[in-house]
Design a protein around this motif. Structure first.
Motif, PDB file in Angstrom:
ATOM      1  N   GLU A  90      19.768  13.243   4.898  1.00  0.00           N
ATOM      2  CA  GLU A  90      19.350  12.942   6.273  1.00  0.00           C
ATOM      3  C   GLU A  90      20.559  12.613   7.147  1.00  0.00           C
ATOM      4  O   GLU A  90      20.624  13.037   8.309  1.00  0.00           O
ATOM      5  N   ALA A  91      21.520  11.878   6.597  1.00  0.00           N
ATOM      6  CA  ALA A  91      22.740  11.560   7.350  1.00  0.00           C
ATOM      7  C   ALA A  91      23.520  12.837   7.650  1.00  0.00           C
ATOM      8  O   ALA A  91      24.021  13.018   8.765  1.00  0.00           O
ATOM      9  N   SER A  92      23.607  13.725   6.654  1.00  0.00           N
ATOM     10  CA  SER A  92      24.310  14.991   6.859  1.00  0.00           C
ATOM     11  C   SER A  92      23.643  15.807   7.966  1.00  0.00           C
ATOM     12  O   SER A  92      24.331  16.402   8.805  1.00  0.00           O
TER      13      SER A  92
ATOM     14  N   ALA B  48      23.110   8.389  12.201  1.00  0.00           N
ATOM     15  CA  ALA B  48      23.796   8.932  11.017  1.00  0.00           C
ATOM     16  C   ALA B  48      24.485   7.819  10.230  1.00  0.00           C
ATOM     17  O   ALA B  48      24.423   7.791   8.992  1.00  0.00           O
ATOM     18  N   GLU B  49      25.116   6.891  10.925  1.00  0.00           N
ATOM     19  CA  GLU B  49      25.787   5.779  10.248  1.00  0.00           C
ATOM     20  C   GLU B  49      24.788   4.872   9.535  1.00  0.00           C
ATOM     21  O   GLU B  49      25.064   4.379   8.440  1.00  0.00           O
ATOM     22  N   LYS B  50      23.630   4.649  10.150  1.00  0.00           N
ATOM     23  CA  LYS B  50      22.578   3.844   9.498  1.00  0.00           C
ATOM     24  C   LYS B  50      22.104   4.535   8.220  1.00  0.00           C
ATOM     25  O   LYS B  50      21.886   3.884   7.190  1.00  0.00           O
TER      26      LYS B  50
ATOM     27  N   LYS C 246      25.875  10.725  25.664  1.00  0.00           N
ATOM     28  CA  LYS C 246      24.887   9.692  25.327  1.00  0.00           C
ATOM     29  C   LYS C 246      24.096  10.088  24.079  1.00  0.00           C
ATOM     30  O   LYS C 246      23.895   9.273  23.178  1.00  0.00           O
ATOM     31  N   GLU C 247      23.655  11.339  24.038  1.00  0.00           N
ATOM     32  CA  GLU C 247      22.887  11.808  22.875  1.00  0.00           C
ATOM     33  C   GLU C 247      23.725  11.705  21.595  1.00  0.00           C
ATOM     34  O   GLU C 247      23.216  11.311  20.539  1.00  0.00           O
ATOM     35  N   LYS C 248      25.023  12.061  21.702  1.00  0.00           N
ATOM     36  CA  LYS C 248      25.903  11.983  20.530  1.00  0.00           C
ATOM     37  C   LYS C 248      26.041  10.545  20.034  1.00  0.00           C
ATOM     38  O   LYS C 248      26.044  10.301  18.820  1.00  0.00           O
ATOM     39  N   ASN C 249      26.142   9.593  20.947  1.00  0.00           N
ATOM     40  CA  ASN C 249      26.250   8.189  20.530  1.00  0.00           C
ATOM     41  C   ASN C 249      25.002   7.750  19.763  1.00  0.00           C
ATOM     42  O   ASN C 249      25.109   7.058  18.750  1.00  0.00           O
TER      43      ASN C 249
END
Length: 189
Positions: free
Chosen positions: A68-70, A118-120, A109-112
Motif C-alpha cells: 500500500e505504501a508503494s 505513504a509514510e504512515k 498539496k496533493e503530493k504532501n
C-alpha cells in the motif's frame, strides 16, 4: 495347567504377574511422570505453533502495508510528473500561466497528503515487521521448551528400561529446563 488342576508357574510367568499386580512404584512413578510431561509438551507445542502462525500473519500484514505504501509512492510520483508538466507548460508562449500555476499548487498539496499517507503506511509496515520478529522469538522459546520436554520423556523411557534412578532425576531436571524456557516465553523474554 495340567488336567489334574495343578498349575506350575515358570520364572517368567511369575515376573509378569508380579509386574501386572505388584506394587512397582518406580514404573508407576515414571509412567505418571511421562504422562504429565507429554501433556505439558503438547501445551508447549500448541503455543509454539500459535506464535509461529501469528508471526506469519503479522509478516503478511507488513507486506500488505508495504505494498500500500508503494502504491502511494507511485501515486506521489504520478502527481510529481503532472506537476512538472504543468511547470513546463507555464514556460510555453501563449498559454494561460495562471491556470497552470493553480495546477502546480494543487499538485503540491496533493503530493504532501499522499506523502503523509505513504509514510504512515511504511511505519505501519515496520510495526507489523517488529511484531512478527517478537512472535518468532517467542516461537523459538516455546519450541525450545517443547524440545526439552521431549528429551525428558526420552530420558524417562530410558530410566524405565534401565531402572536407573539418576536418569529419572535427569529427566526431571531437563523437564525443569523446559518449564523455565516456557516461563521465559510466557513472560515475553
Amino acid at each position: 495347567m495340567s488336567g489334574t488342576g495343578f498349575h506350575v508357574h515358570g520364572p517368567h510367568d511369575h515376573e509378569v504377574e508380579h509386574a501386572a499386580h505388584g506394587g512397582d512404584s518406580f514404573s508407576s512413578q515414571i509412567a505418571v511422570m511421562t504422562a504429565v510431561f507429554a501433556t505439558v509438551g503438547a501445551l508447549f507445542g500448541y503455543m509454539a505453533g500459535d506464535t509461529q502462525n501469528r508471526a506469519a500473519l503479522y509478516k503478511n500484514n507488513a507486506a500488505i502495508k508495504k505494498t500500500e505504501a508503494s502504491n502511494q509512492w507511485n501515486y506521489y510520483q504520478s502527481k510529481s510528473s503532472k506537476q512538472n508538466l504543468s511547470e513546463l507548460a507555464m514556460a510555453l508562449p501563449g498559454v494561460e500561466v495562471e491556470k497552470y500555476k493553480a495546477e502546480v499548487e494543487r499538485y503540491k498539496k496533493e503530493k504532501n497528503d499522499i506523502k503523509t499517507d505513504a509514510e504512515k503506511l511504511e511505519k505501519a509496515s515496520a510495526d507489523w515487521d517488529e511484531q512478527a520478529e517478537q512472535q518468532m522469538h517467542l516461537h523459538h522459546r516455546w519450541a525450545q521448551a517443547m524440545t526439552a520436554v521431549q528429551i525428558a520423556i526420552s530420558l524417562a523411557a530410558i530410566a524405565l528400561l534401565t531402572r536407573k534412578k539418576w536418569l529419572e532425576y535427569g529427566s526431571i531436571g531437563v523437564a525443569g529446563v523446559g518449564g523455565l524456557l516456557a516461563v521465559l516465553a510466557a513472560m515475553h523474554i
